[in-house]
Design an enzyme around this catalytic site. Structure first.
Site, mmCIF file in Angstrom:
data_model
loop_
_atom_site.group_PDB
_atom_site.id
_atom_site.type_symbol
_atom_site.label_atom_id
_atom_site.label_comp_id
_atom_site.label_asym_id
_atom_site.label_seq_id
_atom_site.Cartn_x
_atom_site.Cartn_y
_atom_site.Cartn_z
ATOM 1 N N TRP A 87 85.068 -44.147 42.040
ATOM 2 C CA TRP A 87 83.698 -43.683 41.821
ATOM 3 C C TRP A 87 83.618 -42.661 40.684
ATOM 4 O O TRP A 87 84.406 -41.728 40.619
ATOM 5 C CB TRP A 87 83.152 -43.036 43.073
ATOM 6 C CG TRP A 87 82.912 -43.837 44.312
ATOM 7 C CD1 TRP A 87 82.540 -43.308 45.526
ATOM 8 C CD2 TRP A 87 82.986 -45.257 44.521
ATOM 9 N NE1 TRP A 87 82.398 -44.311 46.459
ATOM 10 C CE2 TRP A 87 82.662 -45.522 45.866
ATOM 11 C CE3 TRP A 87 83.304 -46.342 43.703
ATOM 12 C CZ2 TRP A 87 82.648 -46.802 46.417
ATOM 13 C CZ3 TRP A 87 83.301 -47.627 44.238
ATOM 14 C CH2 TRP A 87 82.965 -47.852 45.556
ATOM 15 N N ASN A 202 78.030 -49.938 42.990
ATOM 16 C CA ASN A 202 78.816 -50.536 44.060
ATOM 17 C C ASN A 202 77.910 -51.333 44.990
ATOM 18 O O ASN A 202 77.017 -50.772 45.627
ATOM 19 C CB ASN A 202 79.537 -49.453 44.867
ATOM 20 C CG ASN A 202 80.236 -50.019 46.092
ATOM 21 O OD1 ASN A 202 81.031 -50.949 45.988
ATOM 22 N ND2 ASN A 202 79.936 -49.471 47.265
ATOM 23 N N GLU A 203 78.101 -52.636 45.004
ATOM 24 C CA GLU A 203 77.426 -53.559 45.918
ATOM 25 C C GLU A 203 75.905 -53.437 45.922
ATOM 26 O O GLU A 203 75.269 -53.172 46.953
ATOM 27 C CB GLU A 203 77.972 -53.385 47.334
ATOM 28 C CG GLU A 203 79.459 -53.661 47.442
ATOM 29 C CD GLU A 203 80.006 -53.647 48.852
ATOM 30 O OE1 GLU A 203 81.119 -54.156 49.041
ATOM 31 O OE2 GLU A 203 79.312 -53.127 49.768
ATOM 32 N N TYR A 280 84.545 -59.462 53.158
ATOM 33 C CA TYR A 280 84.872 -58.829 54.439
ATOM 34 C C TYR A 280 84.476 -59.768 55.575
ATOM 35 O O TYR A 280 83.509 -59.501 56.305
ATOM 36 C CB TYR A 280 84.167 -57.474 54.563
ATOM 37 C CG TYR A 280 84.686 -56.449 53.592
ATOM 38 C CD1 TYR A 280 85.893 -55.796 53.846
ATOM 39 C CD2 TYR A 280 84.007 -56.155 52.420
ATOM 40 C CE1 TYR A 280 86.401 -54.863 52.946
ATOM 41 C CE2 TYR A 280 84.502 -55.222 51.524
ATOM 42 C CZ TYR A 280 85.700 -54.582 51.790
ATOM 43 O OH TYR A 280 86.203 -53.658 50.901
ATOM 44 N N GLU A 320 87.171 -56.392 45.975
ATOM 45 C CA GLU A 320 87.373 -55.714 47.261
ATOM 46 C C GLU A 320 87.784 -56.733 48.313
ATOM 47 O O GLU A 320 87.103 -57.747 48.489
ATOM 48 C CB GLU A 320 86.109 -54.990 47.745
ATOM 49 C CG GLU A 320 85.797 -53.671 47.089
ATOM 50 C CD GLU A 320 84.707 -52.907 47.838
ATOM 51 O OE1 GLU A 320 84.619 -53.043 49.087
ATOM 52 O OE2 GLU A 320 83.932 -52.180 47.184
ATOM 53 N N TRP A 361 91.306 -53.087 49.007
ATOM 54 C CA TRP A 361 90.621 -51.929 49.577
ATOM 55 C C TRP A 361 91.425 -51.463 50.772
ATOM 56 O O TRP A 361 91.536 -52.203 51.736
ATOM 57 C CB TRP A 361 89.201 -52.314 50.007
ATOM 58 C CG TRP A 361 88.410 -51.130 50.505
ATOM 59 C CD1 TRP A 361 88.422 -50.601 51.761
ATOM 60 C CD2 TRP A 361 87.505 -50.328 49.729
ATOM 61 N NE1 TRP A 361 87.587 -49.522 51.830
ATOM 62 C CE2 TRP A 361 87.009 -49.325 50.606
ATOM 63 C CE3 TRP A 361 87.072 -50.346 48.407
ATOM 64 C CZ2 TRP A 361 86.088 -48.360 50.187
ATOM 65 C CZ3 TRP A 361 86.167 -49.388 47.997
ATOM 66 C CH2 TRP A 361 85.680 -48.409 48.881
#
Length: 402
Positions: A87, A202-203, A280, A320, A361
């Site tokens: 980040w 991010n996302e 995920y 990720e 991740w």
């Protein structure tokens, strides 16, 4: 004679260590670029194995904790990891980089300077993320709250993408980061080849427009703005990979829902240099067994790979993925097996012109238990997982020489 030999030995070790350190630094020379669906470095194909460590700047803001950053980069380099995503934002709240719109904590910024400097020392390139979709470390909700508190009429967090005041806040942050001159190296971020790429967010998600069109307009505007400041570095969106309206049949690949992105149209924007996916299945397909989750993962990966190669015609990074210790039936062996399966997919597609690398991740240092999210990997403690990661690094590095 014994003393002399011992002195020569120690000088030899010192020289080898110095040469190894220099070699690591020299590997960071040159900017990573793209050529069709490949990454290239100094004209040659660039393959990599990498990792996420979102917390680096946050920890580095406290000088007494910087050894954790140094340790992780050293251990990652030893495991052959050569790209790190982290980040470059922290908006409002505790230990914020951006305390309020346009107001920055120099101490935290110097923490980011240290991260970039340490990455360079260890031959690791960085993907720097400029904001967050979620409220963690401020992100999109914090920008909207700032505007609301300033008297701007806002309806919801999705106004982040369309409100001119909020977009101005974001652009100011982007400019502040990209034009920053590192207080340690003396090099402006926009001129530093240690940085591989910028990531817009991010996302990103948009609940008020599932088609992906609202995000498309924002990506186009912000992509053009970034490139007007810095045409040396690569740029990506930061997407998970959810499909939208461009190819309606592709929506069946999504895990049963949309999030307001369109993997294809969002990445076709000229200023965006490469595509990304996250995965995920343990969260997205919660309740499904391992076989169903792995089947989804295979379809998810291959679908995005095909679209990146034939429609978007840009490189793809698996940005990720991981296995959580909170999953039912979790074990270290299960995690190692999962990672090895993902790694083999990345490697096999890389050999045939597919993905150039993946970012697990996530990697953490020892003594960071309060940061654990279930996916943490501590290279100095998790020997079998470190072995799996190192093996993948060797596979990917070998491709550079074929």
């Amino acid at each position: 004679m014994v003393c002399s030999s011992r002195t020569s030995f120690f000088w030899g070790v010192f020289l080898l260590a110095a040469l190894a350190s220099e070699a690591r630094v020299l590997q960071s020379s040159g900017f990573v670029q793209t050529r069709n669906t490949r990454f290239v470095l100094n004209g040659s194909p660039f393959f990599f194995n990498g990792f996420n460590s979102y917390w680096l700047m946050h920890i580095s803001a406290e000088p007494s904790q910087r050894n954790k950053v140094s340790d992780v980069f050293q251990q990652a380099s030893d495991a052959g990891l050569s790209v790190c995503r982290t980040w470059a934002f922290s908006d409002g709240g505790y230990q914020a980089l951006q305390i309020s719109p346009g107001v920055y904590d120099e101490r935290v910024f110097q923490g980011l300077d240290f991260v970039i400097s340490e990455a360079r020392k260890n031959g690791i390139r960085l993907v720097l993320t400029l904001s967050n979709n979620y409220q963690d470390f401020g992100g999109r909700p914090q920008y909207v709250n700032w505007a609301r508190n300033a008297g701007v009429q806002v309806n919801n967090d999705d106004d982040f993408y369309i409100n001119p005041v909020i977009k101005g806040y974001y652009k100011n942050h982007v400019k502040r980061v990209i034009t920053r001159v590192n207080t340690i190296t003396g090099v402006a971020y926009k001129d530093d080849p240690t940085i591989m790429a910028w990531e817009l967010m991010n996302e990103p998600r948009c609940q008020t427009d599932y088609s992906g069109k609202t995000l498309n307009g924002w990506i186009q505007e912000m992509g053009s703005f970034v490139k007007s400041l810095d045409n040396k570095h690569l740029l990506t969106v930061g997407m998970e990979g959810f499909y939208g309206d461009t190819l309606p049949e592709r929506k069946t690949v999504n895990p049963g829902y949309q999030v307001g992105t369109d993997f294809i149209s969002n990445h076709l924007i000229r200023e965006i240099d490469f595509t990304t996916i996250h995965a995920y299945p343990d969260i997205w397909l919660n309740g499904k067994d391992d076989n169903a989750q792995m089947a989804f993962l295979q379809t998810w990966t291959m679908s995005h790979l095909a679209d990146s190669r034939t429609i978007i015609k840009k490189p793809l990074i698996f940005a990720e993925f991981g296995k959580s210790s909170k999953d039912t039936g979790y074990s270290i062996n299960a995690r190692d097996s999962f990672l090895n399966s993902v790694y083999l997919d990345i490697y096999n597609t890389a050999r045939s012109g597919g993905m150039s690398g993946g970012l697990v991740w996530q990697i953490m240092a020892e003594g960071m238990e309060s940061y654990y999210d279930g996916y943490e990997i501590v290279l100095s403690k998790d020997a079998s997982t470190t072995s799996v990661i190192t093996q993948q690094s060797r596979r990917m590095t070998a491709l550079d020489h074929k």
